[in-house]
Design a protein around this motif. Structure first.
Motif, PDB file in Angstrom:
ATOM      1  N   TYR A   8      58.489  73.703 103.972  1.00 53.70           N
ATOM      2  CA  TYR A   8      59.219  74.769 104.649  1.00 53.70           C
ATOM      3  C   TYR A   8      60.721  74.533 104.627  1.00 53.70           C
ATOM      4  O   TYR A   8      61.498  75.313 105.182  1.00 53.70           O
ATOM      5  N   GLU A  11      63.510  77.276 103.793  1.00 51.59           N
ATOM      6  CA  GLU A  11      63.892  78.244 104.820  1.00 51.59           C
ATOM      7  C   GLU A  11      64.955  77.666 105.753  1.00 51.59           C
ATOM      8  O   GLU A  11      65.887  78.367 106.161  1.00 51.59           O
ATOM      9  N   ALA A 281      48.198  78.434 107.984  1.00 48.67           N
ATOM     10  CA  ALA A 281      48.887  79.498 108.714  1.00 48.67           C
ATOM     11  C   ALA A 281      48.024  80.039 109.840  1.00 48.67           C
ATOM     12  O   ALA A 281      48.514  80.297 110.954  1.00 48.67           O
ATOM     13  N   SER A 329      60.880  84.588 112.046  1.00 51.69           N
ATOM     14  CA  SER A 329      61.022  84.119 110.669  1.00 51.69           C
ATOM     15  C   SER A 329      62.353  83.420 110.438  1.00 51.69           C
ATOM     16  O   SER A 329      62.689  83.064 109.314  1.00 51.69           O
ATOM     17  N   THR A 358      56.044  79.193 113.124  1.00 46.94           N
ATOM     18  CA  THR A 358      56.055  80.477 112.431  1.00 46.94           C
ATOM     19  C   THR A 358      56.680  80.361 111.049  1.00 46.94           C
ATOM     20  O   THR A 358      56.234  81.009 110.096  1.00 46.94           O
ATOM     21  N   ILE A 362      54.708  81.325 107.464  1.00 46.56           N
ATOM     22  CA  ILE A 362      55.246  82.163 106.392  1.00 46.56           C
ATOM     23  C   ILE A 362      55.269  81.399 105.079  1.00 46.56           C
ATOM     24  O   ILE A 362      54.859  81.917 104.030  1.00 46.56           O
ATOM     25  N   CYS A 365      51.690  81.018 103.600  1.00 47.90           N
ATOM     26  CA  CYS A 365      51.177  82.253 102.996  1.00 47.90           C
ATOM     27  C   CYS A 365      51.843  82.511 101.645  1.00 47.90           C
ATOM     28  O   CYS A 365      51.170  82.864 100.664  1.00 47.90           O
ATOM     29  N   LYS A 366      53.154  82.330 101.565  1.00 47.03           N
ATOM     30  CA  LYS A 366      53.858  82.538 100.304  1.00 47.03           C
ATOM     31  C   LYS A 366      53.378  81.560  99.241  1.00 47.03           C
ATOM     32  O   LYS A 366      53.155  81.931  98.090  1.00 47.03           O
ATOM     33  N   VAL A 372      52.932  87.759 103.745  1.00 48.27           N
ATOM     34  CA  VAL A 372      53.390  87.047 104.944  1.00 48.27           C
ATOM     35  C   VAL A 372      52.811  87.720 106.187  1.00 48.27           C
ATOM     36  O   VAL A 372      52.550  88.926 106.194  1.00 48.27           O
TER      37      VAL A 372
END
Length: 501
Positions: A8, A11, A281, A329, A358, A362, A365-366, A372
């Motif tokens: 992650y 992000e 997720a 997000s 969270t 995301i 899932c990606k 998402v």
């Protein structure tokens, strides 16, 4: 402190430094402690080590050793003891450390005699005014439902075995020091046993029959053959045990329903070639629902609805203070609605990281090619929808077929190992059907006594007793609990065979 299964960090690196995020190129333990202390005294935050202020990622050398060092240092040097999450993330073959905390529940937090505070994107030593505000802050601690005394609860109502499992997990994670070995001392340290009374949180976390006192602990899973909730149910079941037991049972359901070989309980969330659903997720969404739901209302509930084209998890309550749907997000941190409950989950490693749930959902899932998740807040409920996570079954047909194959596999294993040469004698197709019915009933009921199996299947006691004995012998079922009050459950071995179906 291991490499996370979901990356992650991209992000986080896209964000700018803020009151809840800071980047450091190199590790300095005292600087890191001051920053973490400042996060604890404000709104929580993330410290990323291995990235320069000019956005260049330089990485961290000997990252595994450093992760252990900083975890131990922060836990031992910051007073009172904080909940710290230290995670290793990778980007472009470089390793970074992400250190995360929630807003502290025992402010002020002190490092080497100083109280540090977050002002914008800077860490400063608290002045007298800021310090007084922290010390005399109007705490909401005594107002929270989870901290109130459950007057009717005695020690006999608490599952001390589950408490001991929790203590063992907490010791093995190493996330905090000086974990009491005595169950009552452990509960007392973490605010679950106060002045001779167990708290509401203790009951829903460790109670033997929590729904007897708090029906709002129930979780309902329903699967529909269309997108209309009034349509025929493919599956419908209520889970009403304590939070830990319910999560185990729900993960078993997903294992069996979606046909995966590893559960998402605890820490085993490794990718398969192409999982049929984004399991990490969904786990994060379920844990968020357990931790953030409003337990103060007896009408509170969690509903997991599975439709032909989506999966939706809805929980009673609202988003945490200061959080909007848009910010889910983005970089956000806030104290959990039920911080005491959240802390126990964290100690057990059932929450792997702090404050990135969270973002992690995301990213998962990606990474796996799913759309998402989408959040919605309406009428005192929060829902998260996973588009494209489809109904995985005619559940009954899939499970029945899996049970039959599982029984055949276990019988063949016993025969090949020569454990009992006569075990196959007398196992006719009719007997196998009885085996199937017994196991299907145990799966449906979670656990069940022999007398109840006899009653529900309406078959002779001697016949069921004989078939149960054989199922135990081949390793299909197990007996849990005392001779007087115990019951039968499906073995982990059989669950794994069925889940591969």
């Amino acid at each position: 402190m291991k490499q996370d299964d979901v990356n992650y960090i991209k992000e986080i690196l896209q964000k700018k430094e803020s009151a809840t995020l800071e980047f450091k190129a190199h590790f300095n333990k005292e600087d890191a402690a001051k920053i973490i202390c400042s996060f604890l005294n404000r709104d929580g935050g993330h410290l990323v080590i291995g990235k320069e202020e000019n956005q260049n990622v330089i990485g961290v050398n000997d990252v595994e050793k450093l992760a252990v060092e900083i975890q131990n240092y922060l836990v031992s040097e910051i007073i009172p003891e904080p909940a710290i999450s230290v995670d290793i993330q990778s980007i472009n073959s470089k390793k970074l450390l992400v250190i995360s905390v929630w807003q502290g529940t025992n402010q002020p937090y002190i490092f080497k005699g100083g109280v540090y505070f977050r002002v914008g994107s800077n860490t400063v030593k608290a002045d007298s005014k800021q310090l007084a505000a922290l010390i005399h802050k109007d705490s909401s601690y005594l107002q929270r439902w989870e901290t109130k005394s459950a007057i009717e609860i005695d020690i006999e109502d608490i599952d001390l075995n589950e408490v001991e499992k929790c203590i063992n997990d907490a010791n093995s994670t190493g996330r905090e020091n000086n974990i009491p070995e005595n169950p009552l001392q452990f509960l007392s340290k973490y605010g679950l046993y106060q002045n001779g009374d167990f708290t509401n949180a203790a009951v829903i976390l460790f109670g033997k029959q929590p729904a007897k006192y708090f029906p709002q602990v129930r979780v309902r899973i329903s699967a529909f053959n269309t997108d209309k909730t009034g349509s025929t149910l493919l599956y419908d079941r209520i889970f009403d045990d304590n939070l830990f037991q319910s999560i185990r049972q729900i993960t078993d359901f997903f294992d069996l329903a979606y046909g995966v070989s590893s559960s998402f309980s605890l820490s085993d969330w490794k990718r398969t070639d192409r999982p049929s659903y984004p399991k990490l997720a969904i786990r994060e969404a379920l844990l968020n629902a357990f931790i953030h739901r409003d337990y103060s209302s007896f009408s509170s509930s969690i509903a997991v609805n599975i439709y032909p084209d989506k999966l939706q998890i809805t929980s009673y309550g609202s988003l945490p203070k200061g959080i909007s749907i848009k910010s889910l997000s983005e970089d956000h941190l806030s104290i959990p609605v039920n911080p005491t409950i959240a802390h126990i989950f964290f100690l057990r490693n059932w929450i792997e990281k702090i404050g990135i749930g969270t973002v992690k959902m995301i990213a998962n899932c990606k990474e796996l090619g799913f759309k998402v998740p989408v959040w919605n807040v309406k009428d005192n409920t929060v829902s998260v929808t996973f588009p494209g996570v489809i109904v995985p079954f005619n559940y009954d047909e899939g499970i029945t077929e899996g049970i039959i194959e599982g029984i055949e596999s276990l019988i063949n294993d016993v025969k090949s190992e020569g454990l009992n040469e006569g075990i196959n004698k007398g196992i006719t197709e009719g007997v196998k059907e009885s085996f199937r019915d017994i196991i299907a009933l145990i799966i449906k009921e979670k656990s069940i006594r022999a007398s109840d199996i006899v009653e529900k299947l309406d078959r002779p006691y001697k016949t069921i007793e004989r078939h149960i004995s054989t199922l135990k012998e081949i390793g299909a079922i197990e007996f849990e609990g005392s001779k007087r009050t115990g019951s039968y459950v499906v073995s982990e071995k059989l669950k794994q065979i069925i889940s591969k179906k």
